[in-house]
Design an enzyme around this catalytic site. Structure first.
Site, short mmCIF file in Angstrom:
data_model
loop_
_atom_site.label_atom_id
_atom_site.label_comp_id
_atom_site.label_asym_id
_atom_site.label_seq_id
_atom_site.Cartn_x
_atom_site.Cartn_y
_atom_site.Cartn_z
CG ASP A 1 -0.15 -6.53 8.60
OD1 ASP A 1 0.99 -6.10 8.28
OD2 ASP A 1 -1.19 -6.11 8.06
CG HIS A 2 3.80 -3.73 11.97
ND1 HIS A 2 5.02 -3.73 11.33
CD2 HIS A 2 4.03 -4.27 13.20
CE1 HIS A 2 5.94 -4.24 12.13
NE2 HIS A 2 5.36 -4.57 13.27
CG PHE B 1 0.65 -2.64 2.57
CD1 PHE B 1 -0.29 -3.34 1.82
CD2 PHE B 1 0.45 -1.28 2.76
CE1 PHE B 1 -1.40 -2.70 1.28
CE2 PHE B 1 -0.65 -0.63 2.23
CZ PHE B 1 -1.58 -1.35 1.48
CG HIS B 2 4.92 -4.05 7.62
ND1 HIS B 2 5.12 -3.07 8.58
CD2 HIS B 2 5.35 -3.53 6.45
CE1 HIS B 2 5.63 -1.99 7.99
NE2 HIS B 2 5.78 -2.25 6.70
N PRO B 3 2.72 -8.36 6.36
CG PRO B 3 1.97 -9.47 4.44
CD PRO B 3 2.30 -8.10 4.96
#
EC number: 1.1.99.1
Length: 565
Positions: free
Chosen positions: A299-300, A473-475
């Site tokens: 993630d980020h 919100f970048h899984p």
């Protein structure tokens, strides 16, 4: 349903699933069942259609799975938010609408992995172009007739955007006219998945609007996939819950799992495909012991660097309820005004060290001081930079906790587990402060609100990150593509060791890309759709792209030197 058998069954009508449903049903002899656990994409629901309302879907559960992590061991044991989209459009229905493809070297790096040679940037670029219609017209990097509507920021929207970009340039970093073009590195206008009429451009609008009337496509909403069915080592169908009924549908050709980086490994594990020891803990019959399913989760992480604004030009008044009816009415009637923008209209990517081969830090600029999900708004005029590192070496996992399809899995991102993470976040805070000190922001910049100018030492900055950093919100990467021992799918998304089963979404990225993930996810689906249809790949691009090759991260000295710490 009028039939229980289809050529393809797609689990998840999100950024990837809608692409596959649309492309596969271009062949009239092919039948497709598209299953979506959420509801329809209501075109008059301002929460999902108005770009400025992007925080609203994250505040409820109608459009958001609202996952939560296990206590994160390096983040004060906080349980952290992990919102994912639920409904036609998936996360493209609730995301921030930033259209960022990633750096060319992300894909060139993928292509160095055994078996992924055809995922280099110039192989992927034609599929980015195929998916896109950009409002300023096509060129070597951008498309002109694709399903995804992309608009780029125009001058004069808010003086803070231009000032923040200019401040980045004054700090010695490059200016770029196109973060998705020749050179990602630098500061410039942000492309967004917003239509020229000021509405969110989700894949439900861009792709499914083309396909939903086709007789060979059946879309079933409120359909929660329970298990993939197998005959030996071949996927043969899906059992799903629809209302009070349990329904079985059979796939003549393939089952395509497009449920995202959390739900795709969850569905595979529930179906008996995953780490054998995890499955046996829940008495799930093991179809295939595939150890990488749910591992390599990435993630980020980002933080908000916030400042008071001395001039009344921020969006602070728009947060007041008495101003919102007018904003909403202008948007609804004309598609214009504050409601027609996601307000991420400028940003950038930098290298914090000269030896970084491509950018390791991303910026989103926002002319208000507030959390992404709409919480913790600062009660004054302010502005902020969302700042985070791009390729953390820390990885986590998604692990099934229950055989119940309604139960959320155990999620652990393992944020900030490596020394490099801490170095990059300290570097990012200090670089951001230096950017914000530049002359371009003098007329706007007031006090530093967060982290606060008094926090200077490594320990103080680490304490801030530990307590305040949040997900971007970048899984991704939890069913990674490749051919090593932890790979789940091959270079065409086919699950290793299983026939008739693919995973196609952000979970198959081998390594997370530099930037937001919606655009790469759409590209991945476009590329694999051609593989499924046995089409010849699009011709490789010959476009040029920037490679630093050891060049300094900054082209010159900052106009104003950093403050002495």
């Amino acid at each position: 349903m009028t039939t229980r058998e289809f050529d393809y069954i797609i689990c998840g009508a999100g950024s990837a699933g809608n692409v596959l449903a649309t492309r596969l049903t271009e062949d009239p002899g092919v039948t497709v069942l598209l299953l979506e656990a959420g509801g329809p994409d209501y075109r008059f629901d301002f929460r999902t259609q108005m770009p400025a309302a992007l925080a609203y879907p994250l505040q409820g559960r109608r459009y958001n799975w609202a996952y939560e992590t296990d206590p994160e061991p390096h983040m004060n044991h906080r349980r952290m938010e992990c919102g994912r989209g639920k409904g036609l459009g998936g996360s493209s229905l609730i995301n921030g609408m930033c259209y960022i493809r990633g750096n060319a070297l992300d894909y060139d790096n993928w292509a160095t992995h055994k078996g992924l040679e055809d995922w280099a940037y110039l192989d992927c670029l034609p599929y980015f172009r195929k998916a896109e219609t950009r409002d300023v017209g096509p060129n070597d990097y951008h498309g002109g007739d694709g399903p995804v509507s992309v608009t780029t920021s125009k001058p004069g929207v808010n003086p803070l955007f231009e000032a923040m970009v200019e401040a980045g340039v004054q700090a010695g970093y490059p200016r770029t006219d196109d973060l998705n073009g020749y050179q990602q590195e630098g500061f410039g206008p942000m492309d967004r998945t917003v239509t020229p009429r000021g509405r969110r451009a989700s894949t439900a609008r861009g792709y499914l609007d083309q396909a939903r009337a086709r007789p060979n496509l059946e879309i079933v909403t409120h359909a929660l996939a329970d298990r993939i069915l197998f005959s030996g080592k071949r996927a043969t169908g899906v059992t799903f819950l629809h209302g009070s009924a349990r329904v079985t549908a059979h796939a003549r050709r393939e089952v395509l799992v497009c449920s995202g980086a959390i739900a795709s490994p969850q569905l595979l594990q529930r179906s008996g495909v995953g780490p054998g020891e995890w499955l046996r803990e829940l008495d799930i019959p093991v179809v295939l012991d595939l150890p990488g399913v749910g591992r390599n989760l990435q993630d980020h992480l980002e933080m908000y660097i916030q400042f008071e604004c001395k001039e009344p030009v921020s969006l602070y008044p728009a947060l007041k309820w008495w101003n919102q009816p007018k904003i909403g009415l202008e948007w609804m009637l004309n598609g214009t005004g504050l409601g027609a923008s996601n307000h991420f209209e400028a940003g950038g990517f930098i290298r914090t060290r000269d030896d970084d081969p491509w950018p390791n830090i991303q910026y989103h600029f926002l002319p208000v001081a507030i959390n992404y999900n709409g919480s913790n708004a600062i009660e004054m005029h302010g502005f902020q930079a969302h700042v985070g590192s791009m390729r953390s070496p820390s990885c986590g996992r998604v692990k099934l906790k229950s055989r119940d399809p309604h139960a959320h899995p155990s999620i652990l991102f393992n944020y900030m587990a490596e020394a490099l993470d801490w170095r990059e976040f300290r570097d990012a805070i200090r670089a951001t402060r230096e950017i914000m000190r530049q002359p371009a922001l003098d007329r706007f910049r007031g006090r530093e609100l967060n982290p606060g100018a008094d926090l200077k030492s490594d320990n103080e900055l680490d304490t801030f990150v530990r307590a305040r950093a949040e997900t971007a919100f970048h899984p991704s990467c939890s069913c990674k593509m490749g051919y090593d021992d932890m790979a789940v799918v091959d270079n065409e998304g086919r699950v290793h060791g299983i026939d008739g089963l693919r995973v196609v979404d952000a979970s198959i990225m081998p390594i997370i890309t530099t930037g937001n993930l919606n655009a790469p996810t759409i590209m991945i689906a476009e590329k694999i759709a051609d593989r499924i249809r046995k089409h010849k790949p699009l011709e490789r691009s010959n476009a040029q792209y920037y490679v630093a090759n050891g060049a300094p991260a900054r082209g010159g000295k900052p106009a104003r030197a950093p403050a002495v710490v």
